[in-house]
Write an enzyme that holds these catalytic residues in place. Structure first.
Site, mmCIF file in Angstrom:
data_model
loop_
_atom_site.group_PDB
_atom_site.id
_atom_site.type_symbol
_atom_site.label_atom_id
_atom_site.label_comp_id
_atom_site.label_asym_id
_atom_site.label_seq_id
_atom_site.Cartn_x
_atom_site.Cartn_y
_atom_site.Cartn_z
ATOM 1 N N CYS A 55 0.841 -1.205 0.000
ATOM 2 C CA CYS A 55 0.000 0.000 0.000
ATOM 3 C C CYS A 55 0.875 1.254 0.000
ATOM 4 C CB CYS A 55 -1.001 -0.050 1.159
ATOM 5 S SG CYS A 55 -2.446 0.959 0.787
ATOM 6 N N HIS A 94 -3.716 -4.982 0.227
ATOM 7 C CA HIS A 94 -3.117 -5.572 1.439
ATOM 8 C C HIS A 94 -3.232 -7.087 1.392
ATOM 9 C CE1 HIS A 94 -2.779 -1.815 3.857
ATOM 10 N NE2 HIS A 94 -3.716 -1.416 3.006
ATOM 11 N N GLU A 128 -1.796 -9.098 3.170
ATOM 12 C CA GLU A 128 -1.675 -9.654 4.529
ATOM 13 C C GLU A 128 -3.025 -9.944 5.179
ATOM 14 O OE1 GLU A 128 -1.091 -6.544 3.673
ATOM 15 O OE2 GLU A 128 -1.507 -5.102 5.275
#
Ligand code: GLN
Length: 533
Positions: free
Chosen positions: A382, A508, A510
């Site tokens: 990001c 993202h 993650e």
């Protein structure tokens, strides 16, 4: 089967790991074939944690349907692999907002709006909501904060009422407390637990199960003592000792029969204990991994919870690559061209972290520069991706004053610019580009190889974006825009194909790495970081 409700409350202290216990219990019930969901109710007034500083509350997690939520939802997803939604994270602010909106509409004309019954009714409605949308056997509801907090009272009252209304066997309370060890006396102390349970009883809630967080083994004697003082069966007093990994917790809970006790108390057959094979395999691999890969985490929040999902995603990918990941937090505010080699020189890989605002930005650009010019595997996420783009613009395209409009509204080279749809936005809360969007991957790119697919769908949380006016310049100079949103043509992924691994994602990844399904980009990043020996 009628949906059953499990409430998880906490006493004595905060940060005892209610989220991990909730996630573990969810995992264990899921392993027995039950359809479950886990939801979090937070007593603070913010509508969501999106406007909170990560120092206050840790990372802000984002669901696929675009809700900014508490980081515990990340644990729920990583443990169970089940996607949560905006109905899995509710705050006092959201409860009040909907009641107040209804009041303004005139839904309660003539009535005085009160905490009981209006706020408590809305809490109950939300607790039951997930089970009205899909068929669920268990809904696990974690109540944030600690009992005794002024803010928690309406939630506990709503639970008390619901338990009564649902009737025996349909709802149950698991209370998590802390048993401190007094080193000077050499003793574990159960009094805070007794007091906490009394407090809960005073609110009309008798917990059926107690989970005691402790740094030392409690032994049978202390467990019976707690059971005796708290009106709880001795086998329903479970201890949660510190373990080397949060992913050991489900096994520890299973060994002590937490799930079996709950099933029994809810009148359900217990049956054989699930083997949790793939989960055990993950833990075995994790224990066996002896070699270490060193990853720098370049960010500005010196707090492990601030980058929780990134840390977990790195750990998942490390484990599946048979490596331990040792992360080194490097404060981007302190990185300069003069010290960057000292700070990042020994690292096998660099993650340039997400973030907002000017502070610490130049250090992230220096880190991206170091990664690029020294060919160290570098992953920009990001804001990290945006800094990779700015660094490339400044040092390769020769646009010395290139910047993001977020950092410099007047920059003549706005290689990162405010998204069109963001220009009319005036309110800060919940207005970013949020949630999962499709992304088409360029054939033959490093990224497409990593995914083993031509398309993906990933979660976003940002206002700024790669400026397509510069796209050809970047591509001609070697930075490829290999992931694009098919509708809006927004650039979602950049990579330098000539490098070992230099990839930035506007999204993202993650948020969607789980224990049983590590994220392909983290997998490929760690693989690239592993030193050749
Ligand atoms: N601040 C940047 C933006 O709004 C990046 C956000 C982030 O890293 N989550 O676009």
């Amino acid at each position: 089967m009628e949906t059953k409700y499990i409430f998880i409350t906490g006493g004595v202290a905060s940060s005892l790991g209610k989220g991990i216990i909730s996630a573990s219990l969810g995992k264990l019930l899921q392993a027995r074939g039950y359809r479950i969901t886990i939801q979090k109710f937070d007593p603070y007034i913010n509508i969501d944690p999106g406007t909170l500083n990560p120092y206050e509350h840790g990372e802000c997690y984002v669901t696929a349907d675009g809700m900014e939520t508490d980081l515990d939802l990340g644990h729920y997803e990583r443990f169970t692999g089940i996607e949560t939604t905006r109905d899995n994270s509710v705050t006092t602010g959201r409860i009040y907002l909907s009641v107040i909106e209804r009041e303004r509409r005139g839904d309660y004309l003539g009535k005085t709006i009160q905490v009981v019954p209006h706020i408590t009714d809305e809490i109950k409605r939300r607790i039951l909501l997930n089970a009205t949308k899909s068929e669920l056997d268990f809904v696990i509801t974690e109540i944030g904060g600690t009992i005794g907090d002024i803010e928690s009272q309406p939630f506990l009252e709503a639970i008390r009422q619901l338990r009564w209304e649902l009737g025996p066997g349909r709802a149950l309370n698991v209370h998590l407390t802390y048993v401190p060890y007094l080193a000077a006396a050499g003793e574990l102390k159960t009094k805070p637990t007794q007091t906490s349970v009394k407090q809960l009883q005073g609110l009309g809630i008798q917990p059926e199960v107690l989970v005691l967080r402790t740094e030392h083994d409690l032994g049978d004697e202390l467990r019976s003592k707690v059971a005796h003082f708290c009106n709880v069966d001795v086998q329903a007093v479970v201890q949660s000792q510190d373990l080397p990994s949060i992913y050991e917790v489900p096994l520890n809970m299973q060994r002590q029969g937490l799930d079996a006790t709950i099933l029994r108390k809810m009148g359900l057959p217990v049956g054989p204990m699930p083997e949790l094979g793939p989960w055990r395999d993950f833990l075995d691999r994790r224990r066996r991994a002896s070699r270490t890969v060193d990853i720098a985490l370049v960010g500005k929040y010196d707090l492990q919870d601030a980058y929780k999902s990134i840390l977990e995603s790195l750990a998942h990918a490390g484990t599946y690559n048979n490596y331990k990941v040792r992360t080194h937090y490097v404060n981007s505010e302190l990185i300069t061209p003069d010290n960057v080699a000292d700070l990042l020189g020994g690292m096998h890989g660099i993650v340039v972290c997400p973030g907002f605002g000017q502070r610490g930005i130049e250090g992230k650009i220096v880190a991206a520069h170091y990664g690029r010019t020294h060919d160290v595997p570098t992953f920009g996420i990001c804001l990290g991706m945006q800094m990779m783009v700015i660094e490339f613009a400044r040092n390769v395209l020769g646009l010395a004053d290139a910047n993001s409009r977020e950092m410099d509204a007047e920059t003549p080279h706005n290689v990162i610019d405010l998204m069109e749809e963001q220009k009319a936005v005036t309110q800060m809360g919940g207005t970013m580009r949020l949630g999962a969007y499709d992304c088409i991957l360029r054939q033959g790119s490093r990224t497409a190889q990593a995914y083993g697919a031509g398309q993906t769908r990933e979660r976003h949380r940002h206002r700024y974006e790669f400026n397509n006016r510069y796209l050809t310049d970047f591509e001609q100079a070697g930075m490829q825009c290999v992931g694009v949103n098919p509708g809006a043509q927004l650039v979602e992924i950049v990579e330098l194909p000539a490098h070992r691994w230099y990839i930035g994602t506007q999204f993202h990844p993650e948020y969607s790495s789980t224990v049983l399904h590590p994220h392909p980009l983290f997998m490929s990043f760690i693989r690239a970081c592993i030193p050749n020996d």
